[in-house]
Every structure is written in C-alpha cells, then in structure tokens.
Design a protein around this motif. Structure first.
Motif: not given
Length: 361
Positions: A31-43
């Motif tokens: 969730l932190n990665g998404l909040a900082h603009g990471k892609g969905v595949d950052y999981w």
C-alpha cells in the motif's frame, strides 16, 4: 513447570503473531508503494521481503531459544548478531527484487548505497526480536510467579502435615508413657529432661516458618530436639552418627526437610530391632549440588531394588519431601532411595548448593 496446554497456547500465539505480523508488514509495504506511485505489479517486492522475513525470523527464533540460558551480555551479543544477519538477508532480497522490477536504473550508485539497502530492514528485525524477547520474558515471569505461589501452598501443606505428625497421638502417647515410667522409677532428672525436650520440640514446631529456608546447622539443631526425645525412649538402642562436611553447615535448605526421613528410619528400622540400630545423617557438596543422606542399618525395604539399585520409595514422608523439592527446585533436585549393601535403607536428597549466613555456633 510448563503444562501441555500452556505450551500449546504459546505455540498458537507465536504462529498467529508470526503469520499476522508478516502479512501486515507485506500489505503495508504494498500500500505504501501504491501511495508513492508504484505500479500494481509492485506487489512482488513487499511479498518477497515479507516471506524472507517470515523465514529468517524462524531461524532467529531457534537461535534465541538455544541462547536463552546464557548470561545477559552474551545473549545480547547473540541477539545483535541475529538482527544484523537477518536484516542483511532481507536487504539483499529486497535489492535483488528491486533491480529485477525496475532494471539497472535502480541499482545503487555506490557501496554506501548497497550498505543502506542491506541495513534498511534493521528496525523491522530489531522490533521482531524485541517483541519475541519481551513476550518470552513475560511468560517466564508468569511461570516463576506460579511456581512461587505453588511453593507457598506446598510449604503450608507441608507444615500442616508436619504438625499433624508432631501432634500424632501415638507419638505423644509413647513420649508421655516414657515420662510416666521415668517418674515411677524415680528418675526425675531424666523425666524432667524429656519433658523439656518435648516442650522445646513442640514450641519449635509451632514457631517455625514454612516459607523461610534455614541453614543446615539450624536444621540439625531442630532435628536434635526430636532425636533427644527418641534417645530417651530407646536409650542405647538408638545410635546417631553425623557426617557433615564443614562447608555444608551454612548451606540453605527448606525447613524440617530431614525430620520425615529420620522418623521413617526410626519407625521402620530402629524400633523393629531388639538390639536397636544406627542412624547416619550425612551432608556433602558435590559440584553445585548439596547431597543430604539419611541411612540406617535395619532390615531394609522389600519393595525397593536390592543392593545399589535405586528406587523411588512410596511412603507419605518421602512423597511429601519429593513434592516439596520438585516445586521449589524443579529439575535441579532429585530424591533417591535404595537398599544398602549389608542391610538398611539409604535416602539421598540432591538440591542446589546455596549458602546463607554463617552457621550458628
């Protein structure tokens, strides 16, 4: 003393915390990665790091469990090494996944960058170790509290059993009958001595504190009050010998520990022999243990193994002694009963050697 239910609850608590904690860590990372603009595949990154943390902390747990009994300084050194090693592994995994996800552009530009990545999870593993150690110390404190409460209950129970024995009508009848015989024989001095001994013995029984440990010297003084009465009853038929190592007089032990053993020997050995017998009370230090022995030269016990084989004994006095030592010292104590070669029974108690003040002179 851990029960099976307590161990089962502890294991369930650990796995719930382990699974829930690392699942939450991975989810928050994503969730932190998404909040900082990471892609969905950052999981892939938070998931890989969370799985790595889950596995390496299982190894850390095993190391900490093995090091738990070490002195505090050494334990802290082991824990610090575990934190550094585990955080480094997590950092390497994260860096590898990051480079695989975004390419060479994410590769650190300097050695310091690599160090920063490999130590970036230090706070996570440190928090895990702190939480694990804190919970384990808390459970250990709870266990010690339960043991202290159990020891208190056992001590009061032992005192009640001791008083019930000491005020046993049969014992009092034999003592008073012996006093009456001495008075009729006009042995007034001896009778008076026996009355004083009985009075002192009963007074000590009522005044003794079951929660206070005493030195071996004090225990022998109390035991001599009882033996003084029995020596008047049995006369020359009862011979008592003590073999006490000098350094053992100041050793600490639970109060009234030896009396049930001496009473058993007199009742089952000395009293049954027309010619009487010999009672030997011994104490020695062997390493970190205090060895206490009570033996006689009576006919022995047919329910015990012969010669040097060891048995448990099943008398009330022995059962009470064994339970008191088990509650107070756990696995650091033992009670052994055997038939002596040549006749008689020997009881040996082993408990941690601890010293208090100087022995009373």
């Amino acid at each position: 003393m851990h029960t099976a239910d307590e161990d089962s609850r502890a294991r369930r608590l650990f796995w719930w915390l382990q699974l829930g904690g690392w699942t939450a860590y991975g989810s928050l990372g994503y969730l932190n990665g998404l909040a900082h603009g990471k892609g969905v595949d950052y999981w892939r990154l938070p998931l890989g790091v969370a799985i790595t943390g889950f596995l390496v902390t299982l190894l850390v747990r095993q190391v900490l469990r093995r090091a738990w009994g070490l002195p505090p300084a050494r334990f802290l050194a082991v824990a610090a090494a575990c934190v550094l090693a585990a955080s480094s592994v997590m950092g390497v995994v994260f860096l590898s996944l990051l480079i695989d996800w975004c390419g060479a552009d994410c590769r650190p530009a300097s050695t310091l960058g690599y160090v920063a990545y490999t130590t970036g999870h230090l706070y996570v593993v440190l928090s895990w170790v702190g939480l694990y150690t804190g919970i384990k110390y808390y459970r250990q404190l709870q266990q010690q509290t339960r043991q202290a409460l159990a020891a208190t209950a056992m001590a009061h129970q032992a005192q009640l059993k001791m008083l019930r024995y000491q005020l046993n009508p049969h014992f009092l009848f034999n003592t008073l009958n012996a006093i009456s015989t001495l008075v009729l024989d006009r042995s007034n001095d001896v009778a008076n001595q026996m009355v004083q001994g009985l009075s002192a013995f009963l007074r000590h029984s009522l005044d003794s504190d079951p929660m206070q440990r005493v030195t071996l010297k004090q225990e022998l003084d109390a035991l001599n009050l009882y033996l003084g009465i029995e020596k008047v009853r049995f006369g020359e038929r009862l011979v008592v010998e003590t073999k006490i190592a000098p350094e053992c007089y100041s050793a600490l032990l639970p109060s009234m520990l030896l009396q049930p053993l001496v009473e058993n020997s007199i009742k089952h050995a000395i009293a049954r022999m027309v010619e009487g017998g010999r009672l030997v009370i011994s104490a020695e230090r062997r390493g970190g243990q205090l060895l206490l022995g009570v033996s006689d030269n009576g006919p022995g016990c047919p329910d015990l193994p012969a010669d040097d084989s060891q048995g448990n004994g099943n008398g009330v006095g022995l059962a009470n002694t064994r339970e008191r030592l088990r509650v107070l010292y756990g696995d650091a104590q033992s009670v052994r009963v055997r038939n002596r070669t040549g006749g008689g029974v020997e009881v040996t108690l082993s408990l941690p050697f601890e010293q208090g003040g100087a022995p009373r002179e």
